[in-house]
Design a protein around this motif. Structure first.
Motif, PDB file in Angstrom:
ATOM      1  N   ILE A   7     -44.739   8.081 -65.379  1.00  0.00           N
ATOM      2  CA  ILE A   7     -45.733   7.722 -64.356  1.00  0.00           C
ATOM      3  C   ILE A   7     -45.974   6.213 -64.352  1.00  0.00           C
ATOM      4  N   ARG A   8     -45.887   5.585 -65.529  1.00  0.00           N
ATOM      5  CA  ARG A   8     -46.005   4.117 -65.545  1.00  0.00           C
ATOM      6  C   ARG A   8     -44.854   3.501 -64.748  1.00  0.00           C
ATOM      7  N   SER A   9     -43.645   4.068 -64.905  1.00  0.00           N
ATOM      8  CA  SER A   9     -42.506   3.570 -64.129  1.00  0.00           C
ATOM      9  C   SER A   9     -42.768   3.730 -62.631  1.00  0.00           C
ATOM     10  N   LEU A  10     -43.419   4.842 -62.276  1.00  0.00           N
ATOM     11  CA  LEU A  10     -43.776   5.058 -60.874  1.00  0.00           C
ATOM     12  C   LEU A  10     -44.747   3.972 -60.399  1.00  0.00           C
ATOM     13  N   VAL A  11     -45.723   3.641 -61.255  1.00  0.00           N
ATOM     14  CA  VAL A  11     -46.687   2.601 -60.899  1.00  0.00           C
ATOM     15  C   VAL A  11     -45.982   1.250 -60.750  1.00  0.00           C
ATOM     16  N   ILE A  12     -45.111   0.927 -61.689  1.00  0.00           N
ATOM     17  CA  ILE A  12     -44.387  -0.357 -61.633  1.00  0.00           C
ATOM     18  C   ILE A  12     -43.518  -0.421 -60.379  1.00  0.00           C
ATOM     19  N   ASP A  13     -42.832   0.688 -60.061  1.00  0.00           N
ATOM     20  CA  ASP A  13     -41.996   0.719 -58.852  1.00  0.00           C
ATOM     21  C   ASP A  13     -42.858   0.505 -57.603  1.00  0.00           C
ATOM     22  N   SER A  14     -44.051   1.094 -57.614  1.00  0.00           N
ATOM     23  CA  SER A  14     -44.956   0.946 -56.470  1.00  0.00           C
ATOM     24  C   SER A  14     -45.429  -0.498 -56.343  1.00  0.00           C
ATOM     25  N   LYS A  61     -58.966  -9.379 -55.120  1.00  0.00           N
ATOM     26  CA  LYS A  61     -59.994  -8.496 -55.652  1.00  0.00           C
ATOM     27  C   LYS A  61     -59.314  -7.252 -56.225  1.00  0.00           C
ATOM     28  N   PRO A  62     -59.742  -6.800 -57.422  1.00  0.00           N
ATOM     29  CA  PRO A  62     -59.120  -5.604 -58.008  1.00  0.00           C
ATOM     30  C   PRO A  62     -59.170  -4.399 -57.082  1.00  0.00           C
ATOM     31  N   ARG A  63     -60.270  -4.275 -56.370  1.00  0.00           N
ATOM     32  CA  ARG A  63     -60.419  -3.119 -55.493  1.00  0.00           C
ATOM     33  C   ARG A  63     -59.375  -3.133 -54.380  1.00  0.00           C
ATOM     34  N   ASP A  64     -59.056  -4.302 -53.853  1.00  0.00           N
ATOM     35  CA  ASP A  64     -58.049  -4.396 -52.786  1.00  0.00           C
ATOM     36  C   ASP A  64     -56.676  -3.977 -53.303  1.00  0.00           C
ATOM     37  N   ILE A  65     -56.344  -4.421 -54.532  1.00  0.00           N
ATOM     38  CA  ILE A  65     -55.057  -4.023 -55.126  1.00  0.00           C
ATOM     39  C   ILE A  65     -55.039  -2.518 -55.356  1.00  0.00           C
ATOM     40  N   ALA A  66     -56.148  -1.983 -55.874  1.00  0.00           N
ATOM     41  CA  ALA A  66     -56.222  -0.554 -56.193  1.00  0.00           C
ATOM     42  C   ALA A  66     -56.082   0.293 -54.927  1.00  0.00           C
ATOM     43  N   ASP A  67     -56.732  -0.102 -53.852  1.00  0.00           N
ATOM     44  CA  ASP A  67     -56.640   0.669 -52.607  1.00  0.00           C
ATOM     45  C   ASP A  67     -55.204   0.705 -52.095  1.00  0.00           C
ATOM     46  N   ALA A  68     -54.533  -0.446 -52.153  1.00  0.00           N
ATOM     47  CA  ALA A  68     -53.144  -0.495 -51.671  1.00  0.00           C
ATOM     48  C   ALA A  68     -52.217   0.308 -52.588  1.00  0.00           C
ATOM     49  N   LEU A  69     -52.445   0.206 -53.894  1.00  0.00           N
ATOM     50  CA  LEU A  69     -51.611   0.943 -54.843  1.00  0.00           C
ATOM     51  C   LEU A  69     -51.835   2.442 -54.705  1.00  0.00           C
ATOM     52  N   ALA A  70     -53.075   2.855 -54.475  1.00  0.00           N
ATOM     53  CA  ALA A  70     -53.385   4.276 -54.312  1.00  0.00           C
ATOM     54  C   ALA A  70     -52.632   4.863 -53.124  1.00  0.00           C
ATOM     55  N   ALA A  71     -52.594   4.114 -52.038  1.00  0.00           N
ATOM     56  CA  ALA A  71     -51.888   4.597 -50.848  1.00  0.00           C
ATOM     57  C   ALA A  71     -50.394   4.760 -51.111  1.00  0.00           C
ATOM     58  N   THR A  72     -49.833   3.835 -51.885  1.00  0.00           N
ATOM     59  CA  THR A  72     -48.403   3.916 -52.207  1.00  0.00           C
ATOM     60  C   THR A  72     -48.113   5.086 -53.139  1.00  0.00           C
ATOM     61  N   LEU A  73     -48.937   5.256 -54.162  1.00  0.00           N
ATOM     62  CA  LEU A  73     -48.712   6.330 -55.136  1.00  0.00           C
ATOM     63  C   LEU A  73     -48.899   7.709 -54.514  1.00  0.00           C
ATOM     64  N   ALA A  74     -49.784   7.823 -53.563  1.00  0.00           N
ATOM     65  CA  ALA A  74     -50.061   9.120 -52.934  1.00  0.00           C
ATOM     66  C   ALA A  74     -48.848   9.658 -52.183  1.00  0.00           C
TER      67      ALA A  74
END
Length: 581
Positions: A7-14, A61-74
């Motif tokens: 899953i970390r690899s998935l996060v890094i790929d995202s 902002k951390p929240r902006d990164i998190a929102d974009a990453l969440a959309a990619t991971l989903a």
């Protein structure tokens, strides 16, 4: 398989895809991005700190990164949700099929599940026990022996090439004291009355050694001055004590690859060679040390000595290697010994020492750093003291040893497996009160029993399946319809199984085998909870006589737990129980 790594690899790929899309700036370092279990299981299956650690370098902002990453991971099929929490933490929930696949992996890989390539074949020397060869091992040595042996097994399981080593301290004055003590027992064997002066070893364990010496040499040493017999008796006594120590270690199932004699360093040029190496680096000089802290001026006599400039490699003060009279300090042969380790080509060194060696750590690390030009790391683990209790009272000394409780006293009281596991239920740098009664108690409060009972319970279930003629080999269970393993209590067990490879790597990176014992207790707790739930929820029973399909699925879960418990206990040097009596 390490699901957290996957899953970390998935996060890094995202994150990489976000960089390519321009959502993140180029050149970010993802090394500190982690994926781990959330602090609260209610928040999800896994959590990542990606947005938090990237916000500052990305100037976002951390929240902006998190929102974009969440959309990619989903968008990945393995995730059912990616939820942003707080200032930018990201909690993930995984599809049930991902968890069910863990069981397939465990059943396929067996006790190799969790084994890693972290060590990449690096050669590591683990030196432990290294007790003076003057008597049987005591309970303090036992802790160091168990810790060192479990650490060596953990590192081997994690892909290191491990050498287990015992350094025989046979070069100092203590072996002369041993020889004189054996000589007294030798005279005693000839019918003479003897008195043990302060500083000698009066334990009964030397009685058979004195008798054996009499059987070997007769009365050849009776009435003779010390210079006639000291050297021969010293060698004979040291060998006898090392035989005793090897037998003690065997009681715990410990075998060393190398026994290295300190005496072999003297008169062979090895000490001189090590110091010459330091001198060639400009680290040896003649000087006078400052008085030790707490010394009054009239207590201190400054003397010029040969010193090692250990402060150049992180020590607090420089250290003497040769006294003003030309004799080596005790530190000199230790430098030579570690120089030999470096020259043997080890990539890493680990020393397991007693709590009284705290002042030794910085100087020895400085020496290894200097000798290896900083290329060979040395980790020194100190094992704190152990106090034994029985019937609510501190366990008294062993008559056989004379002054302390021996390893054999402990093993005789509770057995080798219990001794090993119990001594690994605390971090090595914490003191430990070992209650012998509690170690044999059959309750949840006894971690040894609790873990062993979990495995025995599973073995009992598998025997019941066999009695019902239900085939339950690992191959058959691996082909079970694991979609039936979907109850929250079942998934909780699988999630704990999925943590095993991650826990192994963390324990190996930190040289902390106690983490394995902690993990096994938590896994056993999940298993016991599921078992008891099956008493009221029929579908959760491991053997469901009305459905062979459900039985195979539930047994696949139970058997996977047994496999991981067996692997973990194997690292700790403990035999998994098949039944409890």
């Amino acid at each position: 398989m390490n699901l957290f790594s996957d899953i970390r690899s998935l996060v890094i790929d995202s994150l990489t895809a976000m960089t390519a899309a321009g959502t993140l700036p180029e050149g970010l370092d993802f090394a500190n991005v982690a994926v781990e279990p959330p602090r609260d299981a209610a928040h999800g299956d896994m959590a990542t700190n990606a947005a938090m650690v990237l916000a500052k370098p990305a100037k976002m902002k951390p929240r902006d990164i998190a929102d974009a990453l969440a959309a990619t991971l989903a968008e990945d099929a393995r995730t059912t949700s990616a939820e942003v929490a707080g200032p930018g933490f990201l909690n993930l929930r995984l599809d049930a099929g991902v968890w069910q696949g863990v069981l397939t992996t465990v059943l396929d890989q067996g006790t190799d599940y969790g084994r890693s390539t972290l060590g990449a074949g690096k050669r590591v020397n683990v030196e432990y026990v290294s007790a003076n060869p003057t008597g049987p091992l005591h309970v303090g040595h036992t802790r160091g022996a168990v810790f060192g042996d479990a650490l060596a097994s953990l590192l081997a399981y994690s892909g290191y090439e491990v050498t287990r080593e015992y350094y025989i301290n046979d070069g100092g004055g203590q072996v002369d004291v041993l020889a004189r003590s054996v000589y007294l027992r030798y005279l005693e064997a000839h019918g003479q009355e003897v008195a043990f002066a302060d500083g000698t070893y009066p334990g009964d364990y030397l009685v058979p050694v004195g008798q054996a010496l009499k059987d070997k040499v007769g009365d050849a040493y009776v009435g003779k001055p010390e210079e006639v017999w000291l050297a021969a008796v010293r060698e004979y006594s040291t060998e006898a004590m090392m035989d005793l120590i090897r037998a003690d270690l065997a009681q715990l199932g410990i075998e060393m690859d190398v026994f290295y004699s300190e005496k072999s360093l003297y008169g062979t040029g090895r000490i001189e060679a090590a110091l010459a190496e330091l001198e060639s680096k400009g680290l040896i000089y003649q000087g006078v040390l400052e008085p030790p802290k707490g010394k009054k001026p009239d207590d201190w006599e400054p003397r010029e000595q040969t010193l090692f400039k250990s402060t150049d490699h992180g020590d607090d003060v420089d250290r003497a290697v040769k006294k003003s009279d030309g004799a080596w300090t005790y530190f000199a042969p230790d430098i030579a010994y570690h120089y030999d380790k470096v020259n043997r080509g080890f990539d890493e060194l680990i020393d397991i020492l007693g709590a009284d060696h705290g002042g030794y750590v910085k100087r020895m690390k400085a020496a290894v750093s200097a000798l290896s030009d900083g290329k060979v790391p040395l980790d020194i683990k100190l094992c704190q003291l152990v106090k034994l209790f029985k019937d609510g009272q501190e366990f008294k000394m062993s008559k056989r040893a004379g002054t302390f409780v021996t390893l054999r006293d402990v093993v005789d009281a509770v057995g080798a497996d219990v001794t090993r596991f119990m001594l690994l239920t605390r971090k090595n740098d914490q003191g430990f009160d070992f209650d012998l009664d509690k170690a044999l108690e059959q309750s949840k409060d006894n971690p040894v029993f609790y873990v062993q009972y979990a495995n025995a319970r599973i073995c009992s279930t598998l025997r019941k399946a066999a009695e019902l003629e239900i085939e339950a080999t690992d191959a058959v269970l691996g082909d079970a319809d694991l979609s039936q393993v979907s109850h929250p209590a079942q998934l909780a067990v699988i999630k704990k199984l999925a943590e095993w490879p991650r826990q192994v790597e963390i324990a190996a990176r930190t040289n902390e085998p106690h983490r394995v014992a902690f993990y096994l207790y938590d896994l056993a707790s999940e298993l016991h909870g599921l078992y008891h739930l099956g008493k009221t929820e029929f579908g959760l029973r491991f053997v469901n006589e009305s459905s062979q399909s459900a039985t195979h699925a539930n047994l696949a879960l139970a058997r996977s737990v047994s496999i991981v418990i067996s692997a973990g206990l194997g690292i700790l040097g403990v035999k998994p129980a098949q039944e409890m009596r």
